[in-house]
Write an enzyme that holds these catalytic residues in place. Structure first.
Site, PDB file in Angstrom:
ATOM      1  N   HIS A  79      -1.020   2.807  -8.644  1.00 17.55           N
ATOM      2  CA  HIS A  79      -0.459   4.172  -8.705  1.00 17.55           C
ATOM      3  C   HIS A  79       0.673   4.072  -9.538  1.00 17.55           C
ATOM      4  O   HIS A  79       1.187   5.151 -10.027  1.00 17.55           O
ATOM      5  CB  HIS A  79      -0.345   4.958  -7.510  1.00 17.55           C
ATOM      6  N   ASP A  82      -5.246   0.013  -4.188  1.00 17.54           N
ATOM      7  CA  ASP A  82      -4.003   0.291  -4.927  1.00 17.54           C
ATOM      8  C   ASP A  82      -3.190  -1.094  -5.326  1.00 17.54           C
ATOM      9  O   ASP A  82      -2.164  -1.566  -4.855  1.00 17.54           O
ATOM     10  CB  ASP A  82      -3.095   1.213  -3.784  1.00 17.54           C
ATOM     11  N   GLY A 106      10.400   4.889  -4.486  1.00 20.54           N
ATOM     12  CA  GLY A 106      10.921   3.899  -5.492  1.00 20.54           C
ATOM     13  C   GLY A 106      10.492   2.719  -5.490  1.00 20.54           C
ATOM     14  O   GLY A 106      10.912   1.478  -6.059  1.00 20.54           O
ATOM     15  N   SER A 111       7.299   1.599  -4.527  1.00 13.33           N
ATOM     16  CA  SER A 111       6.025   1.171  -4.690  1.00 13.33           C
ATOM     17  C   SER A 111       5.974   0.079  -5.547  1.00 13.33           C
ATOM     18  O   SER A 111       6.658   0.145  -6.545  1.00 13.33           O
ATOM     19  CB  SER A 111       5.536   2.524  -5.373  1.00 13.33           C
ATOM     20  N   GLY A 112       4.885  -0.593  -5.156  1.00 10.24           N
ATOM     21  CA  GLY A 112       4.549  -1.826  -6.197  1.00 10.24           C
ATOM     22  C   GLY A 112       5.283  -2.924  -5.889  1.00 10.24           C
ATOM     23  O   GLY A 112       4.839  -4.065  -6.162  1.00 10.24           O
TER      24      GLY A 112
END
Length: 380
Positions: A85, A132, A225, A227-228
């Protein structure tokens, strides 16, 4: 409020609706995507500032202006693992990776490199958050002394580290409080959380398969923030990335959901060639084509080369009849490229079989005489 817009589409109106610095946003019923909030404040909830170099695998994802919006995990000098995402619908040319950095505002920290390709898992669903996960191929090798890759978790390591009740560390530059009501900080932060692998539910809500639940613990969590970024742990002196920050409740108070990396090892190997022991899949073959004119060189896979964990490197070169093309394997020593193997038979057919240590390598095709197209077949 579901935040699934890719970064380039984060308009001022959307940021206003989500709440900016000093303007608390409206609480959402879910935080299915921690991406948009990164535009507001870069902090983690309930965590502490990471010591310089303590999380060498952590990278910041930024736009071309240096604005950080997601995190990632360095898997090798040229590959980064992140959430789908964070990059879905985003051009590789608009992404930058900053490695070896703790304080974002300190321009002397870290190394910034571009991204040459983005590969999102084909089964990724933005509505369910399944799969994801994405891989970024870097346009140059990361060589910063504060940066180092994390390992992929083999089934053995997974069985030791990814166990209910064990703790793992999540790090990033996300919000320090939920609902966008945070004070600004640009330091990398981290927090240790108890985890549950492959849960049926996380915080009472059903979750997709191949996930890890970061359990509620003293109000600690990843947030918008982050994320990933990595959910990681150490074993036998090595860092392993167990999960990828995916989504969680809007208040960012525990029960965060992380993509379980071990569930996607075959896909990671297919895309990048990387396996849990840090080597490429034995027998991986890649064919390059190109052209070269007399007295000039052509480099594959490019002038910046490729990262290799160690093993046998083989290549065969085939050029036009009547030409004399030579083949060289070069290794980067930190400041310059040096030949480590060569084949100079006086024809356009050359081959190299080399026992390589870990490092950054590239193939050089040199036209001693003649001009034309060639085929280079590489086996790792």
């Amino acid at each position: 409020m579901k935040r699934t817009l890719p970064f380039p589409l984060l308009t001022a109106a959307l940021l206003s609706a989500c709440g900016g610095p000093g303007t608390p946003g409206t609480a959402a019923s879910a935080r299915p995507d921690k991406y948009a909030g990164a535009a507001l404040q870069p902090l983690i909830v309930g965590g502490t500032i990471s010591a310089r170099g303590a999380r060498p695998y952590q990278v910041a994802m930024t736009d071309t202006t240096g604005f950080q919006y997601c995190g990632g995990t360095l898997l090798s000098s040229t590959w980064v693992l992140t959430a789908a995402h964070c990059v879905k619908g985003t051009a590789a040319s608009s992404i930058r990776i900053r490695a070896g950095v703790n304080k974002l505002s300190d321009s002397s920290q870290g190394q910034t490199v571009g991204v040459s390709s983005v590969t999102v898992h084909p089964s990724y669903s933005s509505s369910t958050n399944f799969a994801d996960i994405a891989l970024l191929k870097l346009s140059a090798a990361v060589t910063n002394s504060y940066a180092a890759p994390a390992k992929l978790p083999s089934n053995t390591v997974e069985g030791i580290l990814d166990v209910k009740g064990k703790y793992a560390v999540v790090s990033g530059w996300g919000l320090t409080q939920g609902n966008n009501n945070s004070s600004a900080s640009d330091d990398l932060r981290e927090v240790s959380l108890p985890i549950t692998p492959n849960p049926a539910t996380c915080g009472g809500s059903s979750v997709p398969g191949n996930t890890i639940c970061g359990e509620y613990y003293q109000g600690k969590d990843s947030c918008n923030g982050d994320s990933g970024g990595p959910l990681a742990q150490t074993y036998n002196g090595n860092f392993y990335v167990l999960g990828i920050v995916s989504y969680g409740p809007s208040a960012c108070t525990g029960n965060g959901v992380y993509t379980r990396v071990n569930g996607y090892l075959s896909w990671i190997a297919q895309v990048s060639g990387l396996t849990p022991d840090g080597t490429t899949t034995p027998g991986t073959t890649t064919t390059y084509t190109g052209s070269v004119s007399q007295g000039t060189s052509s480099y594959k896979p490019g002038s910046t080369g490729f990262s290799y964990a160690g093993g046998t490197l083989k290549a065969t070169l085939s050029g036009p009849s009547g030409t004399d093309f030579d083949l060289y394997l070069q290794k980067y020593n930190g400041s310059a490229w040096a030949d480590v193997a060569s084949s100079e038979s006086g024809t356009s057919s050359e081959s190299i079989n080399y026992a390589a240590a870990s490092g950054t390598y590239r193939w050089e095709v040199y036209a001693y005489s003649g001009t034309g197209s060639y085929t280079l077949t590489e086996t790792k």
